[in-house]
Design a protein around this motif. Structure first.
Motif, PDB file in Angstrom:
ATOM      1  N   GLY A 196       6.286  -0.330 -18.137  1.00  0.00           N
ATOM      2  CA  GLY A 196       7.583   0.265 -17.643  1.00  0.00           C
ATOM      3  C   GLY A 196       7.377   0.066 -16.097  1.00  0.00           C
ATOM      4  O   GLY A 196       8.563   0.612 -15.539  1.00  0.00           O
ATOM      5  N   TYR A 197       6.718  -0.772 -15.500  1.00  0.00           N
ATOM      6  CA  TYR A 197       6.739  -0.889 -13.881  1.00  0.00           C
ATOM      7  C   TYR A 197       7.457  -2.252 -13.648  1.00  0.00           C
ATOM      8  O   TYR A 197       7.475  -3.282 -14.366  1.00  0.00           O
ATOM      9  CB  TYR A 197       5.180  -1.106 -13.356  1.00  0.00           C
ATOM     10  CG  TYR A 197       4.672   0.433 -13.085  1.00  0.00           C
ATOM     11  CD1 TYR A 197       4.793   1.187 -11.793  1.00  0.00           C
ATOM     12  CD2 TYR A 197       4.120   0.821 -14.008  1.00  0.00           C
ATOM     13  CE1 TYR A 197       4.307   2.330 -11.657  1.00  0.00           C
ATOM     14  CE2 TYR A 197       3.534   2.211 -14.194  1.00  0.00           C
ATOM     15  CZ  TYR A 197       3.879   2.745 -12.836  1.00  0.00           C
ATOM     16  OH  TYR A 197       3.182   4.200 -12.492  1.00  0.00           O
ATOM     17  N   GLY A 203       4.903  -1.062  -7.195  1.00  0.00           N
ATOM     18  CA  GLY A 203       3.864   0.013  -7.598  1.00  0.00           C
ATOM     19  C   GLY A 203       4.621   1.264  -7.719  1.00  0.00           C
ATOM     20  O   GLY A 203       6.009   1.181  -8.268  1.00  0.00           O
ATOM     21  N   ASP A 204       4.122   2.531  -7.894  1.00  0.00           N
ATOM     22  CA  ASP A 204       4.763   3.698  -7.974  1.00  0.00           C
ATOM     23  C   ASP A 204       5.156   4.036  -6.681  1.00  0.00           C
ATOM     24  O   ASP A 204       4.476   4.632  -5.792  1.00  0.00           O
ATOM     25  CB  ASP A 204       3.611   4.740  -8.505  1.00  0.00           C
ATOM     26  CG  ASP A 204       4.111   5.940  -8.758  1.00  0.00           C
ATOM     27  OD1 ASP A 204       3.942   6.269 -10.265  1.00  0.00           O
ATOM     28  OD2 ASP A 204       4.882   6.635  -8.210  1.00  0.00           O
ATOM     29  N   ALA A 205       6.477   4.320  -6.438  1.00  0.00           N
ATOM     30  CA  ALA A 205       7.136   4.365  -5.181  1.00  0.00           C
ATOM     31  C   ALA A 205       6.946   6.166  -4.977  1.00  0.00           C
ATOM     32  O   ALA A 205       6.523   6.337  -3.745  1.00  0.00           O
ATOM     33  CB  ALA A 205       8.817   4.419  -5.567  1.00  0.00           C
ATOM     34  N   GLY A 206       6.825   6.945  -5.738  1.00  0.00           N
ATOM     35  CA  GLY A 206       6.511   8.246  -5.491  1.00  0.00           C
ATOM     36  C   GLY A 206       5.089   8.427  -4.791  1.00  0.00           C
ATOM     37  O   GLY A 206       4.823   9.239  -3.779  1.00  0.00           O
TER      38      GLY A 206
HETATM   39  N1  URA Z   1       8.933   3.915 -11.146  1.00  0.00           N
HETATM   40  C1  URA Z   1       8.045   3.533 -10.016  1.00  0.00           C
HETATM   41  O1  URA Z   1       7.960   4.170  -9.171  1.00  0.00           O
HETATM   42  N2  URA Z   1       7.842   2.250 -10.025  1.00  0.00           N
HETATM   43  C2  URA Z   1       7.991   1.008 -11.004  1.00  0.00           C
HETATM   44  O2  URA Z   1       7.766   0.035 -10.893  1.00  0.00           O
HETATM   45  C3  URA Z   1       8.821   1.607 -12.092  1.00  0.00           C
HETATM   46  C4  URA Z   1       9.370   2.986 -12.130  1.00  0.00           C
END
Ligand code: URA
Ligand code: PRP
Length: 213
Positions: A196-197, A203-206
């Motif tokens: 689901g990325y 990557g993971d924005a948070g």
């Molecule tokens: N949330 C994220 O932070 N990055 C993604 O690529 C997908 C969902």
């Protein structure tokens, strides 16, 4: 801006493209990443808010009295989806300091990819405001769709959604569930991977904004 579909706009500005490329780079550290997300909030917000209402006030210049336009800023609500949306807020409030801020807490289950709401506090009266919901990432579209459901269930009517990176799957879901809202996307990536990325994404924005992981 490119009109991707009715009510869906994709940015086409070299500054925005350049800054998104910097975000993608895995060697960009937390400090720089955070600053760029803030800058993109401002640059993208500038365009997304180009139809904000104005009102006229009396002004006396050194030359003459006149009626001049100012923003009816108290009519704007900025609503970040926690956590990552928080990174865009300071750039947006730099543009409209009188905007009210709401918060929607949403996390994606890592296995099912289903969004779960854990917090919602919106400024009142919400029905009178332009509501700008912000999140850097529009992946499956689940979080944004549920966040907009929530805003509508509390009475929100004039809603916009702003994301830095989207993908066709997420845009399709959000647009089909909420065809009435305006969707603004910095860039549209190729696809989602099996987790689901967004690919290539960032990557993971948070985690990249807050230095977690
Ligand atoms: N949330 C994220 O932070 N990055 C993604 O690529 C997908 C969902
Ligand atoms: C990320 C991102 C979006 C969501 C997008 O948040 O900030 O809110 O995923 O994915 P979706 O379109 O598939 O719903 P995440 O759930 O990782 O929470 P976080 O911001 O607290 O890290």
């Amino acid at each position: 801006m490119i009109n991707y579909a009715e009510n869906v706009y994709v940015f086409d500005h070299p500054l925005i493209k350049h800054k998104i490329t910097m975000l993608r780079d895995k060697s960009t550290g937390t400090n720089e990443f955070r600053s760029i997300v803030e800058e993109l909030g401002m640059l993208m917000g500038y365009e997304a808010l180009s139809d904000l209402k104005i009102k006229y006030v009396d002004v006396e210049t050194p030359i003459a009295k006149c009626k001049a336009p100012i923003l009816d800023g108290r009519k704007l609500a900025i609503v970040p989806i926690l956590r990552a949306g928080l990174g865009m807020v300071s750039g947006l409030t730099a543009l409209v300091p009188t905007a009210k801020i709401g918060h929607i807490g949403m996390y994606r289950d890592e296995d099912t990819l289903e969004p779960h709401e854990y917090f919602c506090k919106l400024p009142n009266p919400i029905e009178e405001r332009v509501i700008l919901v912000v999140d850097p990432m529009l992946a499956t579209g689940g979080s944004a769709t549920d966040a907009i459901n929530l805003v509508k269930s509390r009475g929100g009517i004039k809603i916009k959604f702003l994301a830095i990176i989207g993908c066709p799957e997420g845009i399709e879901k959000l647009h089909s569930m909420h065809p009435d809202i305006q969707i603004y996307i910095g860039i549209v990536d190729e696809k989602l991977n099996e987790k689901g990325y967004i690919v290539p994404g960032l990557g993971d924005a948070g985690d990249r904004i807050f230095g977690t992981k």
